[in-house]
Structures are given as structure tokens and as C-alpha cells.
Design a protein around this motif. Structure first.
Motif, mmCIF file in Angstrom:
data_model
loop_
_atom_site.group_PDB
_atom_site.id
_atom_site.type_symbol
_atom_site.label_atom_id
_atom_site.label_comp_id
_atom_site.label_asym_id
_atom_site.label_seq_id
_atom_site.Cartn_x
_atom_site.Cartn_y
_atom_site.Cartn_z
ATOM 1 N N LEU A 300 0.846 -1.183 0.000
ATOM 2 C CA LEU A 300 0.000 0.000 0.000
ATOM 3 C C LEU A 300 0.886 1.239 0.000
ATOM 4 O O LEU A 300 1.831 1.339 0.790
ATOM 5 N N ALA A 301 0.582 2.178 -0.886
ATOM 6 C CA ALA A 301 1.283 3.464 -0.935
ATOM 7 C C ALA A 301 0.275 4.580 -0.681
ATOM 8 O O ALA A 301 -0.865 4.524 -1.149
ATOM 9 N N ILE A 302 0.660 5.576 0.093
ATOM 10 C CA ILE A 302 -0.147 6.779 0.280
ATOM 11 C C ILE A 302 0.645 7.935 -0.325
ATOM 12 O O ILE A 302 1.714 8.304 0.163
ATOM 13 N N LEU A 303 0.115 8.472 -1.434
ATOM 14 C CA LEU A 303 0.832 9.461 -2.238
ATOM 15 C C LEU A 303 0.139 10.819 -2.165
ATOM 16 O O LEU A 303 -1.098 10.884 -2.065
ATOM 17 N N PRO A 304 0.899 11.923 -2.228
ATOM 18 C CA PRO A 304 0.249 13.211 -2.461
ATOM 19 C C PRO A 304 -0.581 13.115 -3.747
ATOM 20 O O PRO A 304 -0.108 12.589 -4.763
ATOM 21 N N SER A 305 -1.809 13.585 -3.707
ATOM 22 C CA SER A 305 -2.708 13.390 -4.854
ATOM 23 C C SER A 305 -2.153 13.986 -6.140
ATOM 24 O O SER A 305 -2.391 13.464 -7.234
ATOM 25 N N ARG A 306 -1.369 15.049 -6.036
ATOM 26 C CA ARG A 306 -0.803 15.654 -7.242
ATOM 27 C C ARG A 306 0.189 14.715 -7.926
ATOM 28 O O ARG A 306 0.420 14.822 -9.142
ATOM 29 N N LEU A 307 0.775 13.793 -7.147
ATOM 30 C CA LEU A 307 1.717 12.833 -7.735
ATOM 31 C C LEU A 307 1.025 11.561 -8.207
ATOM 32 O O LEU A 307 1.648 10.731 -8.870
ATOM 33 N N ALA A 308 -0.255 11.411 -7.849
ATOM 34 C CA ALA A 308 -0.978 10.200 -8.228
ATOM 35 C C ALA A 308 -1.850 10.400 -9.458
ATOM 36 O O ALA A 308 -2.473 9.446 -9.937
ATOM 37 N N ARG A 309 -1.888 11.622 -9.973
ATOM 38 C CA ARG A 309 -2.709 11.869 -11.160
ATOM 39 C C ARG A 309 -2.182 11.044 -12.332
ATOM 40 O O ARG A 309 -0.998 10.963 -12.585
ATOM 41 N N GLY A 310 -3.080 10.435 -13.027
ATOM 42 C CA GLY A 310 -2.690 9.642 -14.179
ATOM 43 C C GLY A 310 -2.565 8.163 -13.891
ATOM 44 O O GLY A 310 -2.552 7.346 -14.821
ATOM 45 N N LEU A 311 -2.479 7.782 -12.596
ATOM 46 C CA LEU A 311 -2.432 6.355 -12.267
ATOM 47 C C LEU A 311 -3.787 5.714 -12.565
ATOM 48 O O LEU A 311 -4.836 6.311 -12.315
ATOM 49 N N ARG A 312 -3.751 4.485 -13.082
ATOM 50 C CA ARG A 312 -4.982 3.775 -13.430
ATOM 51 C C ARG A 312 -4.904 2.342 -12.913
ATOM 52 O O ARG A 312 -3.825 1.732 -12.909
ATOM 53 N N GLU A 313 -6.031 1.812 -12.475
ATOM 54 C CA GLU A 313 -6.058 0.407 -12.081
ATOM 55 C C GLU A 313 -5.686 -0.473 -13.270
ATOM 56 O O GLU A 313 -6.086 -0.213 -14.403
ATOM 57 N N GLY A 314 -4.899 -1.518 -13.006
ATOM 58 C CA GLY A 314 -4.434 -2.414 -14.055
ATOM 59 C C GLY A 314 -3.123 -1.973 -14.686
ATOM 60 O O GLY A 314 -2.552 -2.721 -15.497
ATOM 61 N N GLU A 315 -2.630 -0.805 -14.311
ATOM 62 C CA GLU A 315 -1.399 -0.281 -14.919
ATOM 63 C C GLU A 315 -0.179 -0.962 -14.299
ATOM 64 O O GLU A 315 -0.060 -1.074 -13.082
ATOM 65 N N PRO A 316 0.778 -1.426 -15.115
ATOM 66 C CA PRO A 316 2.023 -1.981 -14.573
ATOM 67 C C PRO A 316 2.929 -0.861 -14.059
ATOM 68 O O PRO A 316 3.145 0.142 -14.752
ATOM 69 N N VAL A 317 3.414 -1.011 -12.823
ATOM 70 C CA VAL A 317 4.213 0.025 -12.177
ATOM 71 C C VAL A 317 5.306 -0.636 -11.341
ATOM 72 O O VAL A 317 5.449 -1.860 -11.325
ATOM 73 N N ALA A 318 6.037 0.205 -10.598
ATOM 74 C CA ALA A 318 7.026 -0.281 -9.633
ATOM 75 C C ALA A 318 6.802 0.455 -8.312
ATOM 76 O O ALA A 318 6.754 1.683 -8.292
#
Length: 334
Positions: A300-318
Motif C-alpha cells: 500500500l502506498a499513500i501518495l500526495p494526490s498531485r503525484l498520483a494523477r494519471g495512475l490507473r487500475e491495471g497499470e504496470p508500475v514499480a
């Protein structure tokens, strides 16, 4: 310094025979805002009732300012208790509600009126002293109950989840007020709650209860950053519990960031490739869960919302974090 409250080997069981408290040892210092924190059934409210004299221990000792009060009734203890339901007299004015306790103690009427007025001023209700409780909001009734506890000038005030009936905005306002009044008066407050955020924001120190035992006692910062057990790590705030060489490792979600797939970490960083499985926008922050190679392997990550814009469920990340941010929990508590 003599503790305001000292509990030694305190045990308590009820009719079913199952121990509610299992040998509690605790010291609370004069002038502290001290919180008893834990889930339902952990023993925190029973501890408060024992301190107040509403229950007697099966074994152990309760001392207030150095005096053994283990078998004394509530009226023989220099303690006032503030309950969640406020217990105000509906037919009395606010001033008379506040003055009731010192009336029972035969304080003369002019002095009662003066002290009740001062107590209402402390909670910013001096302008409505002649109203009845039914004419007040929930937050105002809570302030009257606090004024009634303060007017006796006790050495100790016990507060049993007094903000539980208030809405979130009002509860946060009253948290600030309670802390202000406690610092202004210097009276020792012992506060019971199951709300971790409330405990962290208000307390000088916190005792974390679990199944009738004390898991840890410390400042909010000590409990959050250096929990003594996996239970405390999971109960205080959000957490990721990882396993490394057979030992539990605590990684707070705010120490995790989410980078693009293929991110190459520095030597000081750890990385877990995965897929975004959950995104929850919470205003200033966004909760994001990244699942690794297996269903049980997630962070689980808790990110500032301005840094989370553009993230989508199903997206491959690190999922990435600095190794120094991970806290190795004590092996005996894992």
C-alpha cells in the motif's frame, strides 16, 4: 516525582471468568494528557473504571498521587469522570448543571456561582449559562460536561470516549479544545479512545492495550515510528508488514512511491514490480495498492494526490522505497 496514577499488577475478571486485565503496570505523571488506546474488549475502559472507583480490582494496587485508593469509592477519590453521554440534568440551567457537584459538597451559593461561571468561561459558554441542555448542540453539551468536571478542580479527570457521538468536523474541533484546556489547567487527563488518529493528535503519551495486556507505552512518535510489536505496528496507522529472513519488517505507506514500470533503483532503494489494483482518492492524498507476483504480495502506498494523477487500475508500475525507511520489528513480538 510522585505519579498522578500508579497501577501495579492490576487484574480484573467478570462473571464469565475470563480475565479482562492481566497484570497491568502503568504510571501516569502529573499534568499529562495520557490516552488508553485499543480495540473493543482490550481492557482500556475497564482500566479507566478501576481508576475512577466504579469497579474494584481482583488483585493489584491503584494509587493516586501516592495514596492507595484500590478499595475507595468514587466520592473518596480526587477524580472527576466525563462520559460519552454527558449525563446532564435536562431541567437545570447550564450554570446549575456545572455547579451541581460543588453544591453536593456544600460550597456556599455565591462561591458556587462564581466557580461555575469561571468553568463556563473556560469552555467559551459564559454567554448561554441560563439555557437548558436541550437548547444546545452536541458540541456545546460536551463542553458543559467538561466544565462540570473542571469546576471541582480535581487532580485527575477521566474521559471515556467523550467525542464519540460528534461528527468528524466537530470532533476535530473539540480535540483541539480539550488539549488547550488541559494545558491551561495543568490537570492530568486520562482519555479512553479506540481512534488512533485522535490518540496521536492529542496525547503526550499513549498506552496501547490488547487482550487485557499492555503492548507498549510511549509518545505518539515512539509508537508510530518504533512500534514494539506487530500488533502496535498494524493498529497505529496504516502499515505494510513485509517478511525478510523470517522477521517482520514495517514499511509505512507514506514511505512508498509509485514509479513507471522498469524503474531502476539506486543501491539505497528497494523495488517491487507489480500492477495497480486499487486507487482511492482522499483529497490531499491518494491510496494506491500495488500487487506483486502473487495475490499475497502487495504494498500500500499513500501518495500526495498531485503525484498520483494519471495512475490507473491495471497499470504496470514499480513500488519503490528507501531501505532505511523499513523498520525491523522486535523478533520476540513478530
Amino acid at each position: 516525582m510522585v505519579p498522578a496514577v500508579s497501577l501495579h499488577n492490576l487484574t480484573k475478571s467478570y462473571g464469565h471468568g475470563k480475565p479482562v486485565l492481566k497484570g497491568i503496570d502503568l504510571e501516569i505523571w502529573p499534568g499529562e494528557f495520557f490516552t488508553l488506546l485499543g480495540p473493543s474488549g482490550s481492557g482500556k475502559t475497564t482500566t479507566l473504571r478501576l481508576i475512577g472507583g466504579f469497579e474494584f480490582p481482583d488483585a493489584g494496587e491503584i494509587s493516586l498521587c501516592g495514596e492507595d485508593v484500590s478499595r475507595l469509592p468514587p466520592y473518596r477519590r480526587d477524580v472527576n469522570t466525563m462520559f460519552q453521554d454527558y449525563a446532564l440534568f435536562p431541567h437545570m440551567s447550564l450554570r446549575d448543571n456545572v455547579a451541581y457537584g460543588i453544591k453536593i459538597r456544600r460550597v456556599p451559593e455565591p462561591k458556587r456561582r462564581e466557580r461555575a461561571t469561571q468553568a463556563l468561561e473556560m469552555v467559551h459558554l459564559e454567554g448561554v449559562a441560563d439555557r437548558r441542555p436541550s437548547q444546545l448542540s452536541g458540541g456545546q453539551r460536551q463542553r458543559v460536561a467538561l466544565a462540570r468536571a473542571l469546576v471541582n478542580e480535581p487532580s485527575l479527570i477521566l474521559l471515556d470516549e467523550p467525542l464519540g457521538a460528534l461528527d468528524l468536523k466537530l470532533r476535530r474541533e473539540m480535540q483541539v479544545e480539550l488539549k488547550r484546556i488541559q494545558k491551561q489547567t495543568g490537570i492530568t487527563f486520562v482519555y479512553v479512545t479506540h481512534d488512533q488518529e485522535e490518540a496521536l493528535s492529542m496525547s503526550d503519551r499513549i498506552a496501547v492495550f490488547s487482550e487485557g495486556r499492555l503492548e507498549q507505552v510511549g509518545t505518539p512518535q515512539e509508537l508510530y515510528e518504533h512500534p514494539a510489536s506487530t500488533f502496535v505496528a498494524c493498529f497505529i496507522g496504516s502499515s505494510n508488514i513485509l517478511t525478510e529472513a523470517g522477521q517482520d519488517i514495517l514499511l509505512r505507506p507514506e514511505d512508498v512511491r509509485v514509479e513507471a514500470q522498469g524503474y531502476v533503483p539506486s543501491p539505497d532503494e528497494a523495488v517491487m514490480p507489480g500492477t495497480v489494483t486499487e486507487i482511492a482518492y482522499l483529497g490531499p492524498v491518494t491510496r494506491c495498492r500495488v500487487r506483486g507476483a502473487s495475490e499475497d504480495d502487495s504494498i500500500l502506498a499513500i501518495l500526495p494526490s498531485r503525484l498520483a494523477r494519471g495512475l490507473r487500475e491495471g497499470e504496470p508500475v514499480a513500488a519503490v522505497w528507501f531501505r532505511a525507511a523499513a523498520y525491523r520489528l522486535p523478533a520476540s513480538a513478530a
